[in-house]
Design an enzyme around this catalytic site. Structure first.
Site, PDB file in Angstrom:
ATOM      1  N   SER A  58      66.471-115.033  37.286  1.00 37.93           N
ATOM      2  CA  SER A  58      66.438-114.849  35.873  1.00 37.93           C
ATOM      3  C   SER A  58      65.418-113.680  35.326  1.00 37.93           C
ATOM      4  CB  SER A  58      66.447-116.178  35.106  1.00 37.93           C
ATOM      5  OG  SER A  58      66.948-116.136  33.922  1.00 37.93           O
ATOM      6  N   ASP A 110      77.671-117.776  32.971  1.00 35.54           N
ATOM      7  CA  ASP A 110      76.047-118.048  32.518  1.00 35.54           C
ATOM      8  C   ASP A 110      76.091-117.402  30.995  1.00 35.54           C
ATOM      9  OD1 ASP A 110      73.336-117.655  32.191  1.00 35.54           O
ATOM     10  OD2 ASP A 110      73.182-116.688  34.233  1.00 35.54           O
ATOM     11  N   HIS A 147      74.128-120.488  34.826  1.00 30.85           N
ATOM     12  CA  HIS A 147      72.892-120.049  35.063  1.00 30.85           C
ATOM     13  C   HIS A 147      72.015-120.658  36.355  1.00 30.85           C
ATOM     14  CE1 HIS A 147      69.374-117.393  34.191  1.00 30.85           C
ATOM     15  NE2 HIS A 147      68.639-118.254  34.014  1.00 30.85           N
TER      16      HIS A 147
END
Length: 756
Positions: free
Chosen positions: A603, A688, A723
């Site tokens: 991320s 996501d 995610h």
């Protein structure tokens, strides 16, 4: 919401369960060599088809007279249904499968090894609420958990020795909710909030069936599972609280997934008639909701990255009116709780940047008494209140510490806290966090682990000053913590800043002469602390001779608030140069060599990996960038994308010239060069909401176009996840096995070495 996540330890969604299998190389003092396999793999590589190349469609963006060309902008599809986009993603997945096919049997073996360390049939440490013990149960072979409870047979006050009865004579276990049943009809299934009503009769829980982090709230009868009323849609999982036994308070999001409204819902009514307690219209601010430990108040805070203000709702009055507790002043950030006649407030500003703890009377919130003053070297991170005590979670020297203070009775004057007792821990580097405890009790529960010690739950008696172990995660397969070494090293950045590094290795395999393989993890954003905690899947690398390292770089919160401030906005490049400094330190001090150094981040940590790959590709052998935030300028210029407006105070607002050019100087997509890169694996999730799949897709496409080497570049996009990857506990282990198989292949450490 944050662009966060990781195989490591942060936060929010993580399975720290592992498995065991006999070590592949249990007695080898050095990693094996597979030169003959490598030769055959090169022949196989020549036979592989070329990787998929994304079509190029001219797209130019101009700002401040600067023109950026993005020929892969077409890959962005907000509906995630464009046939051309889906076709390209499937081609990427097929290519990744083809390249990794040569080690698929090893990957499967690795997965079996990882899973084999798990005690699959297990329960969590029970938490007592009223006349019940609540806990989660996992079943052998099942992906998801059951939410369970048992009646309390001993009605005495909760003590450090309180134990839930088990065996044939114990009260029967009651399964409130079985995720395994709920998940049967979905490819993805996740329960977030799970809240029991004060009278223990009802349960409200939030479920996500897509991975897009938009939740539906259900209320059920805790005894028979029957639905109570209609579901509430469009909710944010983290923010759900009971306000009595027949009322819920919850938060919903706007079109860009910004938590903007807090609602009060009566169970007997339809969602359309819910009362909006507050609507935050400022696009820089997002709402949060939490209950006091006393359960007498709910707090609603409106937060930006630098500022917040708090309202409170007294549950017993049921007036459905929020009252102001703190005011909105730029740079002042607070959190609140309640005990007796006082609110307790942890607040931060530029002046007291590591926070101070104050109290104010419920009937006179402007009369503030300082309980713990600001300290330059100690950051107040969290507090937990009890009838007679307060526990303060602080950070000093890069590590957490828990300190217990006695509180005066409600009728006595409250003043400066004195004589705190610090809870002691075993390892030199570790992770420790406060867990949910009963407000009326003298027992505080905390979790503890280190990079070599599995997660454990302890109950600490705040009067007797003793800790009792309640639960340790079982790691099967002959795991012995004494076989592993943890240590802390410090790298020195060019500006003289000392950057901590946490290390784990197996003492009978590590040579520490430069020949060991090493995986370096980093994050460095949002003031998130990546503490050195236990992740059992790492053993599959460490037991093969790997050193595992965490670089606690600026932009995180490990060393206090200033550590974060010095790694954000116009100081963001410190995050990347700190990571490079840590990597160079590890090479110079013989923990590894460039030929054995692999890196990983997820991320915002994927942004880190993308940035350092552009800056120093020669320093690394292989890299894994998970759901990486790599198209920084384009994303932060688009307020229609989730998170953008609320994160201008994190990254900067590129509509301002200074921030535009600074962001462009490190944004990975904008800085891909015609140069050699190491072996790279990039992952994404189609659903996501934090990092759009198109960012890593564009990064890979541009790198394929421009890089000058023959090293493999793989892209894997989960088409049914978000995610945090897939939802099942075993499915997540498959992701770990795949990632580790890639890393081991990249270093020629598995037979047969295929086409990497």
């Amino acid at each position: 919401m944050l662009r966060l996540g990781g195989l490591n330890s942060i936060s929010l969604i993580q399975i720290r369960r592992l498995s065991s299998f006999p070590l592949l190389f249990p007695s080898l003092p050095t990693p094996p060599s597979f030169s003959s396999s490598f030769s055959s793999s090169m022949a196989a590589a020549a036979a592989l088809p070329p990787p998929p190349l994304a079509k190029k469609v001219k797209h130019e963006m101009e700002m401040f007279g600067d023109v950026r060309s993005d020929d892969y902008y077409w890959l962005r599809d907000d509906s995630r249904s464009d046939p051309d986009v889906l076709s390209h993603l499937k081609k990427e997945n097929d290519y990744t499968d083809l390249v990794m096919a040569g080690v698929k049997s090893f990957e499967d073996e690795l997965y079996t090894e990882i899973r084999g360390r798990i005690q699959e049939d297990d329960i969590s440490a029970p938490t007592r609420k009223g006349q019940y013990y609540y806990y989660k149960r996992t079943l052998k072979g099942k992906e998801y958990v059951q939410y369970c409870r048992r009646l309390v047979t001993n009605e005495s006050s909760v003590s450090v020795y309180d134990i839930m009865p088990m065996g044939p004579e114990a009260p029967a276990e009651h399964v409130i909710l079985d995720e395994n049943i709920k998940a049967q009809e979905y490819d993805y299934y996740s329960i977030g909030a799970f809240k029991v009503s004060p009278d223990n009769n009802l349960v409200a829980y939030a479920e996500d069936t897509k991975g897009n982090e938009i939740y539906t709230i259900h209320v059920i009868n805790a005894e028979n599972g029957s639905a109570v009323g209609k579901p509430l849609v469009g909710a944010l999982t983290s923010y759900l609280e009971w306000a009595g036994n027949d009322t819920l308070v919850y938060v919903t999001m706007d079109a860009i997934l910004r938590p903007d409204k807090v609602w009060l819902h009566k169970l007997s009514s339809d969602q359309s008639s819910d009362h909006c307690l507050y609507h935050e219209e400022d696009e820089m601010f997002s709402l949060a909701l939490y209950a006091s430990e006393s359960k007498q108040y709910l707090f609603v805070s409106s937060d930006s990255k630098n500022t917040n203000f708090i309202f409170y709702l007294e549950i017993s009055k049921q007036e459905a009116v929020l009252m102001p507790l703190t005011t909105r002043v730029y740079g002042i950030d607070s959190s609140a709780s309640h005990r007796g006649n006082h609110f307790f407030i942890k607040r931060r500003s530029e002046e007291y940047y590591n926070s101070e703890l104050v109290a104010c009377p419920v009937d006179g919130v402007s009369e503030v008494t300082v309980l713990l003053p600001h300290r330059e070297s100690v950051k107040i991170q969290d507090i937990q209140l009890f009838n007679d005590h307060i526990v303060v979670c602080e950070r000093e020297g890069g590590l957490p510490k828990l300190t217990v203070y006695d509180l005066p009775t409600a009728s006595e004057a409250i003043g400066r806290l004195q004589g705190g007792r610090e809870i002691s821990f075993i390892d030199p580097i570790y992770s420790a966090e406060l867990e949910e405890s009963q407000f009326s009790s003298k027992i505080v529960r905390f979790s503890y682990s280190s990079m070599r010690m599995p997660p454990s739950m302890y109950d600490y008696d705040m009067d007797m000053h003793i800790s009792v172990l309640k639960k340790t995660e079982t790691v099967l397969g002959g795991f012995d913590a004494s076989n592993y070494v943890t240590e802390r090293q410090w790298a020195v950045a060019s500006d003289g800043t000392r950057v901590p590094i946490s290390l784990l290795y197996r003492k009978n395999l590590a040579r520490l002469d430069g020949s060991d393989p090493l995986l370096l993890y980093g994050y460095g954003s949002y003031e998130v602390c990546i503490d050195p905690s236990f992740v059992a899947s790492r053993l599959s690398l460490v037991d093969r001779g790997f050193i595992y390292a965490i670089a606690h770089i600026r932009g995180g919160g490990e060393m206090g608030r200033q550590w974060y401030e010095n790694g954000k906005l116009l100081k963001k490049r410190n995050t990347f140069t700190d990571f490079i400094t840590c990597a160079e330190y590890l090479v110079e001090n013989k923990y590894c060599s460039k030929e054995k150094l692999c890196i990983n981040g997820r991320s915002a940590g994927g942004l880190l990996i993308g940035a350092v790959l552009n800056m120093r590709p020669d320093l690394f052998k292989a890299a894994v960038a998970g759901v990486p935030f790599v198209d920084v300028v384009t994303t932060m210029l688009d307020p229609s994308i989730p998170l953008t407006t609320s994160e201008w105070e994190e990254w900067g607002d590129p509509r301002q010239r200074e921030y535009y050019f600074y962001m462009k100087s490190y944004s990975p997509v904008d800085n891909v060069k015609s140069q050699n890169y190491p072996k790279i694996l990039v992952t994404a999730g189609l659903n996501d909401p934090r990092v759009m799949y198109s960012e890593p897709a564009k990064f890979v496409a541009k790198m394929r176009e421009m890089k000058t080497d023959d090293n493999v570049l793989l892209f894997k996009c989960e088409l049914g996840a978000g995610h945090f990857s897939k939802s099942g506990r075993f499915e997540k282990l498959k992701e770990a096995a795949f990632t580790y198989a890639f890393i081991l292949k990249a270093l020629d450490m598995i037979p047969p070495v295929s086409s990497l």
